[in-house]
Design a protein around this motif. Sequence first.
Motif, PDB file in Angstrom:
ATOM      1  N   ASP A   1       0.849  -1.231  -0.036  1.00  0.00           N
ATOM      2  CA  ASP A   1       0.132   0.049  -0.006  1.00  0.00           C
ATOM      3  C   ASP A   1       0.695   1.230  -0.097  1.00  0.00           C
ATOM      4  OD1 ASP A   1      -2.383  -1.470  -0.097  1.00  0.00           O
ATOM      5  OD2 ASP A   1      -2.416  -1.433   1.960  1.00  0.00           O
ATOM      6  N   GLU A   2       2.052   1.172   0.281  1.00  0.00           N
ATOM      7  CA  GLU A   2       3.008   2.470   0.217  1.00  0.00           C
ATOM      8  C   GLU A   2       3.937   2.432  -0.710  1.00  0.00           C
ATOM      9  OE1 GLU A   2       3.701   2.326   5.234  1.00  0.00           O
ATOM     10  OE2 GLU A   2       5.451   1.632   3.976  1.00  0.00           O
ATOM     11  N   ILE A   3       3.686   1.749  -1.796  1.00  0.00           N
ATOM     12  CA  ILE A   3       4.714   1.850  -3.226  1.00  0.00           C
ATOM     13  C   ILE A   3       4.555   3.291  -3.642  1.00  0.00           C
ATOM     14  CG2 ILE A   3       5.217   1.002  -5.605  1.00  0.00           C
ATOM     15  CD1 ILE A   3       4.232  -1.491  -4.430  1.00  0.00           C
TER      16      ILE A   3
ATOM     17  N   LEU B   1      -2.142  -9.979  -6.766  1.00  0.00           N
ATOM     18  CA  LEU B   1      -1.977 -10.993  -5.607  1.00  0.00           C
ATOM     19  C   LEU B   1      -3.266 -11.151  -5.011  1.00  0.00           C
ATOM     20  CD1 LEU B   1      -0.030 -12.635  -3.670  1.00  0.00           C
ATOM     21  CD2 LEU B   1      -0.084 -10.651  -2.191  1.00  0.00           C
ATOM     22  N   THR B   2      -4.078 -10.292  -4.981  1.00  0.00           N
ATOM     23  CA  THR B   2      -5.647 -10.339  -4.557  1.00  0.00           C
ATOM     24  C   THR B   2      -6.446 -11.429  -5.136  1.00  0.00           C
ATOM     25  OG1 THR B   2      -5.543  -8.257  -3.424  1.00  0.00           O
ATOM     26  CG2 THR B   2      -7.818  -9.114  -3.975  1.00  0.00           C
TER      27      THR B   2
ATOM     28  N   GLY C   1      -7.086  -5.971   4.176  1.00  0.00           N
ATOM     29  CA  GLY C   1      -5.932  -6.480   4.854  1.00  0.00           C
ATOM     30  C   GLY C   1      -4.508  -5.924   4.158  1.00  0.00           C
ATOM     31  N   SER C   2      -3.298  -6.243   4.888  1.00  0.00           N
ATOM     32  CA  SER C   2      -2.164  -5.525   4.188  1.00  0.00           C
ATOM     33  C   SER C   2      -1.307  -6.754   3.770  1.00  0.00           C
ATOM     34  CB  SER C   2      -1.560  -4.733   5.297  1.00  0.00           C
ATOM     35  OG  SER C   2      -1.225  -5.519   6.357  1.00  0.00           O
ATOM     36  N   VAL C   3      -0.128  -6.267   2.858  1.00  0.00           N
ATOM     37  CA  VAL C   3       0.638  -7.255   2.297  1.00  0.00           C
ATOM     38  C   VAL C   3       2.193  -6.507   2.348  1.00  0.00           C
ATOM     39  CG1 VAL C   3       1.321  -8.614   0.380  1.00  0.00           C
ATOM     40  CG2 VAL C   3      -1.155  -8.154   0.540  1.00  0.00           C
ATOM     41  N   MET C   4       2.864  -7.204   3.142  1.00  0.00           N
ATOM     42  CA  MET C   4       4.433  -7.135   3.192  1.00  0.00           C
ATOM     43  C   MET C   4       5.240  -8.005   2.305  1.00  0.00           C
ATOM     44  SD  MET C   4       4.286  -4.516   5.095  1.00  0.00           S
ATOM     45  CE  MET C   4       6.020  -4.257   5.502  1.00  0.00           C
TER      46      MET C   4
ATOM     47  N   ASP D   1      -4.718  -9.680   7.722  1.00  0.00           N
ATOM     48  CA  ASP D   1      -6.196  -9.052   7.840  1.00  0.00           C
ATOM     49  C   ASP D   1      -6.099  -7.771   8.376  1.00  0.00           C
ATOM     50  OD1 ASP D   1      -6.362  -9.117  10.495  1.00  0.00           O
ATOM     51  OD2 ASP D   1      -7.685 -11.000  10.682  1.00  0.00           O
ATOM     52  N   GLU D   2      -7.203  -6.723   8.247  1.00  0.00           N
ATOM     53  CA  GLU D   2      -7.321  -5.600   8.449  1.00  0.00           C
ATOM     54  C   GLU D   2      -7.067  -5.475   9.983  1.00  0.00           C
ATOM     55  OE1 GLU D   2     -11.540  -3.886   8.561  1.00  0.00           O
ATOM     56  OE2 GLU D   2     -11.783  -5.849   7.667  1.00  0.00           O
ATOM     57  N   HIS D   3      -7.098  -6.153  10.892  1.00  0.00           N
ATOM     58  CA  HIS D   3      -6.612  -6.267  12.219  1.00  0.00           C
ATOM     59  C   HIS D   3      -5.313  -6.638  12.485  1.00  0.00           C
ATOM     60  CE1 HIS D   3     -10.824  -5.701  12.809  1.00  0.00           C
ATOM     61  NE2 HIS D   3     -11.191  -6.811  12.200  1.00  0.00           N
ATOM     62  N   GLY D   4      -4.512  -6.820  11.325  1.00  0.00           N
ATOM     63  CA  GLY D   4      -3.327  -7.372  11.993  1.00  0.00           C
ATOM     64  C   GLY D   4      -2.674  -8.551  12.226  1.00  0.00           C
ATOM     65  N   LYS D   5      -3.845  -9.509  11.869  1.00  0.00           N
ATOM     66  CA  LYS D   5      -3.696 -10.890  12.226  1.00  0.00           C
ATOM     67  C   LYS D   5      -3.299 -11.634  10.865  1.00  0.00           C
ATOM     68  CE  LYS D   5      -7.031 -11.206  15.963  1.00  0.00           C
ATOM     69  NZ  LYS D   5      -8.095 -11.740  16.411  1.00  0.00           N
ATOM     70  N   PRO D   6      -2.083 -12.617  11.001  1.00  0.00           N
ATOM     71  CA  PRO D   6      -1.662 -13.216   9.769  1.00  0.00           C
ATOM     72  C   PRO D   6      -2.893 -14.100   9.186  1.00  0.00           C
ATOM     73  CG  PRO D   6      -0.295 -13.819  11.711  1.00  0.00           C
ATOM     74  CD  PRO D   6      -1.531 -12.969  12.206  1.00  0.00           C
ATOM     75  N   LEU D   7      -2.731 -13.985   7.862  1.00  0.00           N
ATOM     76  CA  LEU D   7      -3.707 -14.718   6.936  1.00  0.00           C
ATOM     77  C   LEU D   7      -2.971 -15.637   6.187  1.00  0.00           C
ATOM     78  CD1 LEU D   7      -5.915 -11.713   4.983  1.00  0.00           C
ATOM     79  CD2 LEU D   7      -6.664 -13.651   6.547  1.00  0.00           C
TER      80      LEU D   7
END
Length: 286
Positions: A53-55, A98-99, A112-115, A137-143
């Motif tokens: 999300d920061e690219i 990726l989605t 959610g976020s992707v690193m 996920d959007e709460h920071g838990k691993p998916l």
Amino acid sequence: MKMRMQAQLNCVSAFKPVKMNSSLYICKVMHNRLSPKKHHFWYKVYLFYIDLDEIGLLSKKLRWIGHNRFNLFNFRDKDHLQLPAKNPDPGKSTREHLTRYLLENQVVLGRGSVMLLTNLSVLGYNFNPVSFYFCQDEHGKPLCAVVEISNTFHEMKLFFIGKDELEGGRWVQRVEKYFYVSPFIDLDTLFDFNLGIPGEKLDIRIDDYDKNGQRFFLSTLTGTRKPLTNANLLRYFFSIPLIPLRVMGLIHWQAFLLWRKDFSFHKKSANHQLQKDVYKPYKPTN
């Protein structure tokens, strides 16, 4: 996601400090073959740990990073997964591709976020032996995690590691390879992934097992997190210059040493039936 990105860009335009999730890792790569003959080496690298999300923010905030445009370092969407595999859409971002891939594996990324742990293009050249997507996920838990492996023919294969394979904060999976990575390893061996979720320290292990369950190859990637700044970009560029080209050179040098040790060699053209689910397949020129 778009609202989050716009808020960050507004901060940049107002010259306010922006806290970024993206960073660097200064790493040591180690390979150790146990059989049929011993062969061991290690070398230093640095890797980028990028919040997808920061690219856009990175290319505006950091002088030496571009996004799909030439710079000292350049994040290029074409260097990563593009779907559909047979007729990829180059207009979509890496996150969008990726989605779609995650949906095919029954994972909804949503907000959610992707690193992404990876190399960037350096002065227009890139090669990534392996990249790692860590999805939350959007709460920071691993998916889930996704391992994106490329060979020197620039072919690519993805390995999906689902939530039921998360053990004590590490993504763990043993799976058939069925991919041409090294001419000195059979295609039907098994990858054993053991991926620690990156924090201040990086600890990733990928071992190889033969069909009889014997481990014959060990590899580790360990490192320390560093802030992603203009000064650090220049520092590591000059301390380990042209790192993607260096990695490619080291791969061929180690292959030469293995050949000198008379390791069994497998041609790229052999055993096509064992090369499965390959993205960006190699097309030889006549």
